[in-house]
Design an enzyme around this catalytic site. Structure first.
Site, PDB file in Angstrom:
ATOM      1  CB  ALA A  29      22.420  43.203   6.757  1.00  0.00           C
ATOM      2  CE1 TYR A  30      17.321  47.195   2.281  1.00  0.00           C
ATOM      3  CE2 TYR A  30      18.196  45.006   1.913  1.00  0.00           C
ATOM      4  CZ  TYR A  30      17.881  46.256   1.438  1.00  0.00           C
ATOM      5  OH  TYR A  30      18.132  46.580   0.135  1.00  0.00           O
ATOM      6  CB  VAL A  31      19.453  48.403  10.030  1.00  0.00           C
ATOM      7  CG1 VAL A  31      19.342  48.811  11.480  1.00  0.00           C
ATOM      8  CG2 VAL A  31      20.891  48.039   9.673  1.00  0.00           C
ATOM      9  CB  VAL A  82      14.953  43.199   9.247  1.00  0.00           C
ATOM     10  CG1 VAL A  82      13.534  42.742   8.951  1.00  0.00           C
ATOM     11  CG2 VAL A  82      14.995  44.226  10.352  1.00  0.00           C
TER      12      VAL A  82
END
Length: 165
Positions: A29-31, A82
């Site tokens: 997951a992209y923060v 995101v």
């Protein structure tokens, strides 16, 4: 400073499967993301987690910083991701003195199979296994950050050879 130098390819057949030395399930997951940087969290086998910061515009070579973090923190960050949370199984395959990482995607990108090989310098020429297809190094569509922040699943998963799935 850590430097990641890697080449990326599509996988055209399942010839790699008999050579797998290890496998791990990833939730990625992209923060945060920007034009030249990203912050991601990766959960491996629901047991451990890493936070990774990548800086640089080039997809062949970038600065990379990676840290083990508590699983609970990673899960909380993944919930605030995101875009799309990527799901994949990473298989390690040793070939010609290099370790190839074959990512078999699930979820939104189910059917996509990509192989990466980390190299010691930009001029290194690893022996390319016969199950490797088109080189996609530098094709931003296959950047995990782009795949997560822009839904390219229809485009990237269309026409993937069934033997590679």
């Amino acid at each position: 400073m850590a430097k990641e130098i890697e080449r990326k390819f599509l996988v055209k057949s399942d010839g790699w499967r008999s050579e797998v030395s290890s496998s791990s399930d990833f939730l990625q997951a992209y923060v945060a993301s920007g034009d030249d940087r990203s912050v991601r969290v990766r959960i491996m086998d629901d047991k451990r987690a890493k936070l990774t910061i990548k800086i640089g515009r080039e997809l062949l070579a970038r600065d990379e910083f990676e840290y083990e973090i508590p699983l609970a923190d990673a899960e909380e960050m993944a919930n605030a991701a995101v875009g799309i949370v990527l799901e994949k199984t990473r298989h390690e395959v040793r070939h010609g003195g290099y370790t190839w990482e074959v990512d078999v995607y699930d979820g939104a990108y189910k059917g996509l199979v990509v192989a990466e090989v980390e190299i010691e310098d930009e001029g290194a020429l690893p022996d390319i296994p016969d199950w490797i297809g088109e080189e996609i190094t530098g094709d931003r569509r296959y950047s995990n950050m782009v795949m997560a922040t822009e839904d390219l699943s229809g485009e990237l998963c269309h026409g993937v050879p069934s033997a590679a799935r």
